[in-house]
Design a protein around this motif. Structure first.
Motif, PDB file in Angstrom:
ATOM      1  N   SER A  36       0.826  -1.216   0.000  1.00 43.79           N
ATOM      2  CA  SER A  36       0.000   0.000   0.000  1.00 43.79           C
ATOM      3  C   SER A  36       0.847   1.246   0.000  1.00 43.79           C
ATOM      4  O   SER A  36       0.593   2.201  -0.733  1.00 43.79           O
ATOM      5  N   LEU A  37       1.897   1.237   0.795  1.00 41.52           N
ATOM      6  CA  LEU A  37       2.765   2.414   0.853  1.00 41.52           C
ATOM      7  C   LEU A  37       3.453   2.654  -0.483  1.00 41.52           C
ATOM      8  O   LEU A  37       3.666   3.794  -0.898  1.00 41.52           O
ATOM      9  N   ALA A  38       3.794   1.574  -1.149  1.00 40.97           N
ATOM     10  CA  ALA A  38       4.530   1.696  -2.407  1.00 40.97           C
ATOM     11  C   ALA A  38       3.711   2.400  -3.470  1.00 40.97           C
ATOM     12  O   ALA A  38       4.252   2.920  -4.439  1.00 40.97           O
ATOM     13  N   SER A  39       2.401   2.429  -3.303  1.00 41.45           N
ATOM     14  CA  SER A  39       1.561   3.020  -4.338  1.00 41.45           C
ATOM     15  C   SER A  39       1.363   4.528  -4.141  1.00 41.45           C
ATOM     16  O   SER A  39       0.720   5.171  -4.939  1.00 41.45           O
ATOM     17  N   CYS A  40       1.914   5.115  -3.074  1.00 49.00           N
ATOM     18  CA  CYS A  40       1.710   6.533  -2.813  1.00 49.00           C
ATOM     19  C   CYS A  40       2.472   7.393  -3.815  1.00 49.00           C
ATOM     20  O   CYS A  40       3.631   7.137  -4.096  1.00 49.00           O
ATOM     21  N   ARG A  41       1.825   8.461  -4.352  1.00 54.81           N
ATOM     22  CA  ARG A  41       2.487   9.404  -5.230  1.00 54.81           C
ATOM     23  C   ARG A  41       3.317  10.361  -4.409  1.00 54.81           C
ATOM     24  O   ARG A  41       2.969  10.718  -3.295  1.00 54.81           O
ATOM     25  N   LYS A  42       4.453  10.806  -4.972  1.00 54.00           N
ATOM     26  CA  LYS A  42       5.330  11.688  -4.218  1.00 54.00           C
ATOM     27  C   LYS A  42       5.366  13.103  -4.789  1.00 54.00           C
ATOM     28  O   LYS A  42       5.367  14.056  -4.065  1.00 54.00           O
ATOM     29  N   GLU A  43       5.435  13.228  -6.094  1.00 49.42           N
ATOM     30  CA  GLU A  43       5.569  14.554  -6.679  1.00 49.42           C
ATOM     31  C   GLU A  43       4.998  14.552  -8.099  1.00 49.42           C
ATOM     32  O   GLU A  43       4.589  13.508  -8.602  1.00 49.42           O
ATOM     33  N   GLU A  44       5.020  15.720  -8.739  1.00 53.44           N
ATOM     34  CA  GLU A  44       4.493  15.817 -10.105  1.00 53.44           C
ATOM     35  C   GLU A  44       5.419  15.121 -11.101  1.00 53.44           C
ATOM     36  O   GLU A  44       6.630  15.066 -10.897  1.00 53.44           O
ATOM     37  N   THR A  45       4.814  14.635 -12.157  1.00 57.97           N
ATOM     38  CA  THR A  45       5.601  14.124 -13.285  1.00 57.97           C
ATOM     39  C   THR A  45       5.798  15.271 -14.264  1.00 57.97           C
ATOM     40  O   THR A  45       4.841  15.925 -14.654  1.00 57.97           O
ATOM     41  N   ARG A  46       7.044  15.514 -14.632  1.00 61.59           N
ATOM     42  CA  ARG A  46       7.336  16.670 -15.476  1.00 61.59           C
ATOM     43  C   ARG A  46       8.270  16.292 -16.611  1.00 61.59           C
ATOM     44  O   ARG A  46       9.111  15.413 -16.444  1.00 61.59           O
ATOM     45  N   TRP A  47       8.119  16.947 -17.725  1.00 62.80           N
ATOM     46  CA  TRP A  47       9.115  16.827 -18.775  1.00 62.80           C
ATOM     47  C   TRP A  47       9.098  18.077 -19.636  1.00 62.80           C
ATOM     48  O   TRP A  47       8.113  18.784 -19.710  1.00 62.80           O
ATOM     49  N   ARG A  48      10.222  18.325 -20.270  1.00 58.43           N
ATOM     50  CA  ARG A  48      10.427  19.538 -21.038  1.00 58.43           C
ATOM     51  C   ARG A  48      10.117  19.275 -22.513  1.00 58.43           C
ATOM     52  O   ARG A  48      10.561  18.274 -23.080  1.00 58.43           O
ATOM     53  N   THR A  49       9.346  20.172 -23.096  1.00 62.34           N
ATOM     54  CA  THR A  49       9.044  20.058 -24.528  1.00 62.34           C
ATOM     55  C   THR A  49       9.393  21.368 -25.226  1.00 62.34           C
ATOM     56  O   THR A  49       9.544  22.407 -24.574  1.00 62.34           O
ATOM     57  N   GLU A  50       9.515  21.294 -26.519  1.00 64.88           N
ATOM     58  CA  GLU A  50       9.901  22.468 -27.305  1.00 64.88           C
ATOM     59  C   GLU A  50       8.810  22.755 -28.335  1.00 64.88           C
ATOM     60  O   GLU A  50       8.524  21.904 -29.176  1.00 64.88           O
ATOM     61  N   TRP A  51       8.240  23.920 -28.229  1.00 64.33           N
ATOM     62  CA  TRP A  51       7.094  24.234 -29.095  1.00 64.33           C
ATOM     63  C   TRP A  51       7.368  25.488 -29.910  1.00 64.33           C
ATOM     64  O   TRP A  51       7.957  26.448 -29.419  1.00 64.33           O
TER      65      TRP A  51
END
Lengths: 431, 523
Positions: free
Chosen positions: B15-30
């Motif tokens: 159960s603990l392993a399924s906890c989210r910790k932070e945002e998922t982020r990635w850099r894109t170029e537009w």
């Protein structure tokens, strides 16, 4: 700039939900009981089984990439390159999770047949899957700068997410643990996207973006969400027929799981896009208007022009599995199996394995699987029937995936059962 | 550890392993368009201010009301109309009088001082009259008060009451309020030969006292009549000689966003139009008309022959309620004034000082002046500046507010401004971050727009300019925080101080694109 939001929605639908959801492993459920020489479990008064499973798998998205969605973090260029390069195959991804309890009443006699008993079960299920092209991955992960002057075709893009709870009752055959159960379904939420045409043209000097989209997005009532919320009702049939082989050589198992449907209520939304939309930026005159507020149009609103609300029916991701467990030595047997889920992203899954009794009531085994949402993986299982009539089953269907960042999936199943008031228990109590 | 405890531990760890910790982020170029469009003079100046003559030359035309004299004060009715104590025309007592016997029957004319005005008639726009009758007589009385010469939507104006018996210490009191809206009051008295005079009749008779009355000669009844919040719509008569000085300021928003620099305009003109809707002769004297620029501070007083000289305006005429005003126009142009200098300061205010004199020759209408209080004098101003000008370092400032959530995810990037300019002026611009209330903080970037060159007939050859504004990550963070940007643009006409003509067909095609690093984040 709503492009990012749309993209975010697609990615979220395709990736994020699947982190927490998965396809329950059908695996080698209760093989120890059926392959063991000890059939005393038949004499139990009842058995209570608690099970949970989590699995996600892809043909191209590796575990390091998926971990970023599970625990968060920054996906750097190196990781994006590693996932995105060296393969032209479309991305397939799927996963699920389930958890529930099942109660077997061995003390019953049904239809005057002492080998038949009643079972009831309660469980919750999550399932998500997606498939998309290399170009879509590149656009989502890198942006459109590399496509300046080009018009990449991003389609097809499909994504599905569904979560439901079910409660059911049925009969089971005690010696073979075969069963049939009919279930009432509470549909909690679903969303589904089918995109047959998707293209983004970026002019060379960046003065024009043209998005072509033919897509349909269905989703259950967005006003009510959360565990246990009811946005639809349905029913499903679950069945497993275990056919013993002659001379106790093993058994053939036929399994039908989640064969059913959900009728979603009248607040179910359908958004349709069949348009080509050109974006040339905000009107420069707005900059000089009295409002002094620059607003960009909503790409999502511009593309999905039509939204209707009506009842809908969807089918559950039902699975058909056939498994042969055949003893080859006194303590060991092999397993051959195939599984089918009638969805485009899922290719038929084949399984081969070997299991060995390391003690009379302790079984360990290795499996190799190919197909489903992923490629080849090697797993292991462990089953233990304790003296105090606990029954533990732990199964990992991708051992390297548990440790390697570049593996492409993870999955585990845990089953904990307890037999109550067997003759042995009573005897021990009397002693 | 017992087996059951082991199982619970395993479930807990999973159960603990399924906890989210932070945002998922990635850099894109537009690469994307941000804004584009064609800017014409209408966009730069505003449709409502711009007009074009037959030759296509643009004119900046600004109209406003300089002042509207309020002449309500010329006619004000007194608050108290009547406050009288009446006694029966008998001595001694007590008298046992039968019902119907008249105790008081008085018709009274009251003439009021209206500050020199001699008003014959008024029409009431709003307000009313409050009537109070007090009976100090120990008998029931019939009391009637009638205002003579008052006609309105409810007919004549009167008040009839059957009053209960009162005492000296505890009179019977009756009050009423009548709406006077739409009523016409004749102020010429009973015989029509007075002014400022209101006539009224008060009648008191003995009521039905069931055979028992005790009336003394010194008994009394009291009448109090007063006007409340009366606003006059129309009045006629003679209003006297009236003098007033008006000093006021007109805010001129047309140049509000322009600053600094020097601008020379050609053939500018200013038309003053004075319209008299009042049935009185008038004399207006413009003592001063001054254009003021507050920042940088500058001011110029208009020089023209009409300033300081009285302007006589004959009275308006009225026929069956339709007023025909009289009008005087004053044209101020380069030939008769210093209007070029006057407008050259790019004024944001015009200050004026005007004397008004009504009936300067006295009662020459023989008491036939009239006044509609909602429309008296209008002094309108029409400013016409043909956009044939020379400008040096004329600045324009605008504040842009960015309110889009996706912009918050910009990481860094460059913005390109590509302009095709057919105007005969160049421009330099800069974008700065606006902090706090309105403090101009860090410079984001700057660029230039070249002037169109080489006139070909009435047109200029377009000049294309490209400016790149690089926005580093640190600056993007600050923009996210403040969300407000100030744009400063400085214009210079080609070949200054030679004048250029701005024509209808000139335009500026603007393309704003972004090459942006954008960070996607998923909760």
């Amino acid at each position: 700039m709503r492009l990012a939001l749309t993209k975010r929605g697609i990615v979220k639908l395709a990736f994020l939900t699947a982190i927490f959801v998965g396809v329950a492993l059908s695996g080698n459920s209760q093989t120890l009981l059926l392959m063991s020489e000890d059939s005393s479990f038949i004499d139990s008064r009842f058995m209570l089984e608690v099970r949970g499973s989590l699995d996600y798998r892809s043909n191209r998205l590796n575990n390091e990439f998926m971990d970023k969605f599970i625990v968060g973090g920054f996906i750097n260029d190196e990781l994006k390159d590693e996932v995105g390069e060296g393969n032209d195959e479309n991305f397939r991804f799927g996963g699920g999770a389930s958890g529930g309890i099942r109660f077997y009443n061995f003390g019953d006699t049904i239809f005057k047949n002492p080998n038949l008993g009643v079972l009831v079960n309660l469980s919750s299920h999550w399932h998500a899957r997606a498939s998309f092209t290399q170009e879509f991955y590149d656009m989502a992960m890198y942006g459109n700068r590399q496509f300046a002057g080009k018009n990449p075709s991003l389609d097809p893009i499909n994504a599905d997410y569904i979560t439901w709870q079910q409660a059911g009752a049925g009969i089971f055959h005690k010696p073979t643990m075969s069963f049939v159960s009919l279930n009432v379904i509470n549909g909690q939420a679903f969303s589904s996207m089918r995109t047959s045409t998707a293209s983004v043209f970026t002019s060379a000097d960046g003065d024009q973006l043209t998005v072509g989209l033919v897509s349909e997005l269905n989703e259950s009532d967005t006003l009510y969400s959360g565990f246990g919320v009811s946005n639809g009702v349905g029913s499903a049939l679950n069945a497993r027929i275990n056919i013993p082989l002659k001379e106790s050589k093993g058994f053939v198992s036929l399994q039908l799981q989640d064969f059913g449907f959900i009728n979603w209520n009248e607040y179910t939304l359908t958004h349709r896009a069949n348009t080509t939309y050109s974006f040339t930026g905000a009107d420069i005159n707005d900059v000089f208007s009295d409002e002094n507020e620059i607003q960009f149009p909503s790409l999502q609103d511009s593309l999905f022009e039509e939204t209707t609300v009506s009842k809908q029916t969807t089918f559950l991701p039902g699975r058909l599995a056939v498994t042969l467990n055949h003893r080859i030595i006194e303590k060991g047997f092999y397993t051959l199996g195939v599984e089918f889920i009638p969805i485009p992203e899922y290719i038929p899954l084949g399984r081969i394995g070997y299991s060995h009794f390391i003690k009379d009531k302790m079984l360990a085994g290795l499996t190799a699987e190919y197909g489903g949402f992923g490629n080849l993986r090697v797993g292991a299982q462990f089953q233990w029937w304790t003296k105090s009539n606990w029954y533990l089953q732990v199964q990992v269907n991708d051992m390297p995936g548990m440790f390697l960042k570049n593996a492409k999936g993870r999955g585990a199943q845990l089953v904990v059962s307890k037999f109550f008031n067997s003759k042995d228990d009573r005897k021990r109590t009397e002693d | 550890m017992r087996t059951s405890q082991l199982f619970l531990t395993i479930i807990f760890v999973l159960s603990l392993a399924s906890c989210r910790k932070e945002e998922t982020r990635w850099r894109t170029e537009w690469k994307a368009p941000l804004a584009q469009g064609r800017l014409s003079l209408s966009n730069l100046v505003g449709d409502t201010l711009l007009s074009f003559d037959d030759g296509g030359l643009a004119h900046l035309v600004y109209e406003n009301q300089l002042t509207n004299f309020n002449l309500d004060t010329l006619v004000r009715l007194p608050d108290t109309l009547v406050s009288e104590n009446y006694s029966p025309d008998i001595d001694g007592g007590p008298f046992d009088l039968p019902a119907g016997i008249t105790l008081v029957n008085e018709t009274q004319q009251s003439t009021y001082d209206l500050g020199g005005a001699q008003i014959k008639e008024v029409r009431v726009a709003s307000g009313g009259v409050r009537i109070e009758l007090r009976n100090y007589v120990d008998s029931k009385l019939l009391m009637s008060y009638q205002l003579e010469g008052a006609e309105g939507p409810q007919g004549t104006l009167g008040y009839n009451i059957e009053a209960d018996a009162g005492t000296t210490q505890d009179p019977a009191v009756y009050e009423d309020f009548r709406d006077l809206s739409g009523y016409e009051l004749d102020l010429t008295g009973i015989n029509g030969n007075y002014y400022n005079t209101i006539a009224a009749n008060f009648l008191v008779t003995v009521g039905d006292n069931e055979g028992e009355t005790e009336i003394y000669g010194d008994d009394s009844v009291v009448v109090n009549i007063s006007f409340e919040d009366v606003v006059i719509q129309y009045a006629s008569g003679y209003f006297g000689q009236y003098e007033n000085e008006l000093q006021d300021t007109l805010n001129l928003e047309v140049f509000e966003n322009l600053s600094l620099g020097t601008m020379m305009v050609e053939e500018a003109s200013l038309d003053l139009s004075i319209t008299n809707y009042v049935g009185m002769d008038a004399r207006l004297t413009f003592n001063d008309l001054k254009s003021i620029r507050e920042e940088p501070q500058n001011e110029v007083s208009l020089s023209h022959e009409f300033l300081g000289d009285p302007i006589n305006i004959t009275r308006a005429t009225e026929n069956t309620g339709i007023v025909t005003p009289s009008e005087v126009d004053v044209e101020i142009n380069e030939g008769n004034s210093n209007i070029t200098d006057f407008m050259g300061v790019l004024p944001n205010k015009i200050v004026y000082d005007i004397d008004l004199n009504l009936n300067p020759l006295g009662d020459i209408s023989l008491g036939n002046d009239f006044l509609y209080t909602d429309q008296s004098f209008e002094t309108s101003l029409v400013l016409d500046i043909p956009l044939c000008l020379a400008a040096e370092n004329i600045g324009m400032r605008d504040t842009l507010e960015l309110k889009n959530e996706p912009l918050e995810d910009w990481a860094q990037g460059s913005v390109y401004l590509i302009v095709e300019n057919t105007f005969p002026f160049s421009a330099t611009f800069d974008l700065s971050l606006l902090e706090g209330a309105n403090t101009q903080a860090e410079l984001i970037g700057s660029g230039e727009i070249a002037a169109a060159t080489m006139p070909v007939g009435l047109n200029y050859v377009a000049a294309e300019s490209t400016s790149e504004i690089e926005i580093p990550a640190e600056l993007v963070t600050k923009i996210h925080q403040e969300n407000r940007i100030v744009l400063n643009v400085t214009f210079n006409t080609a070949g200054y101080p030679d004048t250029v003509k701005l024509r209808e067909q000139y335009y500026m095609d603007v393309l704003l694109t972004g090459d942006i690093d954008y960070e996607i984040s998923i909760d």
